[in-house]
Design a protein around this motif. Structure first.
Motif, PDB file in Angstrom:
ATOM      1  N   SER A  64      31.967  30.999   1.097  1.00  0.00           N
ATOM      2  CA  SER A  64      31.922  30.241  -0.154  1.00  0.00           C
ATOM      3  C   SER A  64      30.674  29.358  -0.323  1.00  0.00           C
ATOM      4  N   TYR A  65      29.843  29.203   0.686  1.00  0.00           N
ATOM      5  CA  TYR A  65      28.615  28.418   0.527  1.00  0.00           C
ATOM      6  C   TYR A  65      27.570  28.793   1.564  1.00  0.00           C
ATOM      7  N   ARG A  66      26.353  28.304   1.310  1.00  0.00           N
ATOM      8  CA  ARG A  66      25.210  28.507   2.212  1.00  0.00           C
ATOM      9  C   ARG A  66      24.524  27.157   2.356  1.00  0.00           C
ATOM     10  N   ARG A  67      24.322  26.721   3.598  1.00  0.00           N
ATOM     11  CA  ARG A  67      23.658  25.443   3.862  1.00  0.00           C
ATOM     12  C   ARG A  67      22.459  25.689   4.779  1.00  0.00           C
ATOM     13  N   VAL A  68      21.345  25.028   4.452  1.00  0.00           N
ATOM     14  CA  VAL A  68      20.134  25.163   5.245  1.00  0.00           C
ATOM     15  C   VAL A  68      19.793  23.792   5.823  1.00  0.00           C
ATOM     16  N   PHE A  69      19.485  23.763   7.123  1.00  0.00           N
ATOM     17  CA  PHE A  69      19.123  22.530   7.818  1.00  0.00           C
ATOM     18  C   PHE A  69      17.702  22.665   8.365  1.00  0.00           C
ATOM     19  N   ASN A  70      16.867  21.681   8.072  1.00  0.00           N
ATOM     20  CA  ASN A  70      15.527  21.602   8.655  1.00  0.00           C
ATOM     21  C   ASN A  70      15.575  20.557   9.761  1.00  0.00           C
ATOM     22  N   LEU A  71      14.870  20.823  10.853  1.00  0.00           N
ATOM     23  CA  LEU A  71      14.896  19.924  11.994  1.00  0.00           C
ATOM     24  C   LEU A  71      13.681  19.016  11.998  1.00  0.00           C
ATOM     25  N   ASP A  72      13.906  17.747  12.304  1.00  0.00           N
ATOM     26  CA  ASP A  72      12.823  16.786  12.445  1.00  0.00           C
ATOM     27  C   ASP A  72      11.933  17.225  13.613  1.00  0.00           C
ATOM     28  N   GLN A  73      10.638  17.220  13.415  1.00  0.00           N
ATOM     29  CA  GLN A  73       9.698  17.692  14.434  1.00  0.00           C
ATOM     30  C   GLN A  73       9.760  16.880  15.724  1.00  0.00           C
ATOM     31  N   ASP A  74       9.987  15.567  15.622  1.00  0.00           N
ATOM     32  CA  ASP A  74       9.964  14.703  16.796  1.00  0.00           C
ATOM     33  C   ASP A  74      11.303  14.615  17.505  1.00  0.00           C
ATOM     34  N   THR A  75      12.368  14.381  16.752  1.00  0.00           N
ATOM     35  CA  THR A  75      13.669  14.131  17.364  1.00  0.00           C
ATOM     36  C   THR A  75      14.571  15.357  17.425  1.00  0.00           C
ATOM     37  N   GLY A  76      14.320  16.339  16.584  1.00  0.00           N
ATOM     38  CA  GLY A  76      15.202  17.511  16.510  1.00  0.00           C
ATOM     39  C   GLY A  76      16.422  17.284  15.646  1.00  0.00           C
ATOM     40  N   GLU A  77      16.522  16.109  15.028  1.00  0.00           N
ATOM     41  CA  GLU A  77      17.683  15.799  14.193  1.00  0.00           C
ATOM     42  C   GLU A  77      17.707  16.699  12.969  1.00  0.00           C
ATOM     43  N   PRO A  78      18.860  17.338  12.674  1.00  0.00           N
ATOM     44  CA  PRO A  78      18.945  18.207  11.502  1.00  0.00           C
ATOM     45  C   PRO A  78      19.122  17.412  10.212  1.00  0.00           C
ATOM     46  N   VAL A  79      18.401  17.847   9.184  1.00  0.00           N
ATOM     47  CA  VAL A  79      18.512  17.238   7.858  1.00  0.00           C
ATOM     48  C   VAL A  79      18.765  18.381   6.884  1.00  0.00           C
ATOM     49  N   GLU A  80      19.851  18.251   6.109  1.00  0.00           N
ATOM     50  CA  GLU A  80      20.188  19.333   5.171  1.00  0.00           C
ATOM     51  C   GLU A  80      19.157  19.416   4.055  1.00  0.00           C
ATOM     52  N   ALA A  81      18.665  20.631   3.809  1.00  0.00           N
ATOM     53  CA  ALA A  81      17.675  20.843   2.747  1.00  0.00           C
ATOM     54  C   ALA A  81      18.373  20.745   1.390  1.00  0.00           C
ATOM     55  N   ARG A  82      17.687  20.163   0.454  1.00  0.00           N
ATOM     56  CA  ARG A  82      18.253  20.020  -0.907  1.00  0.00           C
ATOM     57  C   ARG A  82      17.526  20.912  -1.869  1.00  0.00           C
TER      58      ARG A  82
END
Length: 194
Positions: free
Chosen positions: A176-194
């Motif tokens: 029912s959905y598709r989510r894309v996460f980009n990772l912070d270059q330094d920490t590796g923390e995922p941030v959902e792409a908008r």
């Protein structure tokens, strides 16, 4: 009360309090972005809370010689022990069969995409759930991020795919959905792409 007995009671009370504090720290680090090793070691409710309860029951039984207080203490501690045991048995009865898949990032071995699939014997086939995690780093500083929790209810989404779609990008696809996460270059923390 003799000195040795008083010391034993204090040690039991301190041990019980320490077990509760360790479990609390394990619970806290189980959050998204928490320290993975601490969460895995100390988020053990049956072990740590059971040890705390046993230590506190022992301290209560050894601590006071007065009959009325001792009888009340025994009644409360036995009741608490029975309730805890029933809770542990209930938790094991609804335990799920669990499988994990792990895929490291392209050209970045310190990053791993982990998919945990839980299948519950007491629920219908649609009662499965999936958890998509990102593990960053190694050792004491390793962190675990939760990307998606895909539900157990029959009308909830079902996982289709979770994969690396780039060097620093993860895509989670359900029915029912598709989510894309980009990772912070330094920490590796995922941030959902908008």
């Amino acid at each position: 009360m003799p000195k040795a007995r008083r010391l034993l009671v204090r040690l039991l009370l301190a041990g019980g309090a320490a077990a509760v504090l360790l479990y609390t720290e394990g619970q806290w680090e189980s959050r998204s972005g928490g320290l993975m090793l601490v969460a895995d070691l100390f988020n053990q409710p049956e072990l740590l809370l059971g040890a705390a309860l046993a230590a506190l029951i022992s301290a209560a039984w050894l601590g006071d010689r007065r009959t009325a207080v001792r009888t009340a203490t025994r009644a409360v501690t036995v009741t608490a022990g029975v309730v805890f045991l029933l809770g542990v048995l209930a938790a094991h009865k609804v335990a799920a069969a669990e499988t994990r898949s792990r895929e490291t990032a392209p050209a970045r071995p310190e990053l791993a995409l982990v998919v945990v699939h839980r299948s519950y014997a007491t629920a219908p086939k649609d009662g499965d759930d999936w958890q998509v995690l990102l593990e960053v780093g190694a050792g004491w500083s390793a962190r675990r991020w939760s990307l998606a929790q895909i539900g157990r209810a029959p009308d909830d989404a079902r996982l289709v795919e979770a994969s690396w779609t780039g060097r620093d990008q993860i895509t989670v696809v359900t029915d029912s959905y598709r989510r894309v996460f980009n990772l912070d270059q330094d920490t590796g923390e995922p941030v959902e792409a908008r």
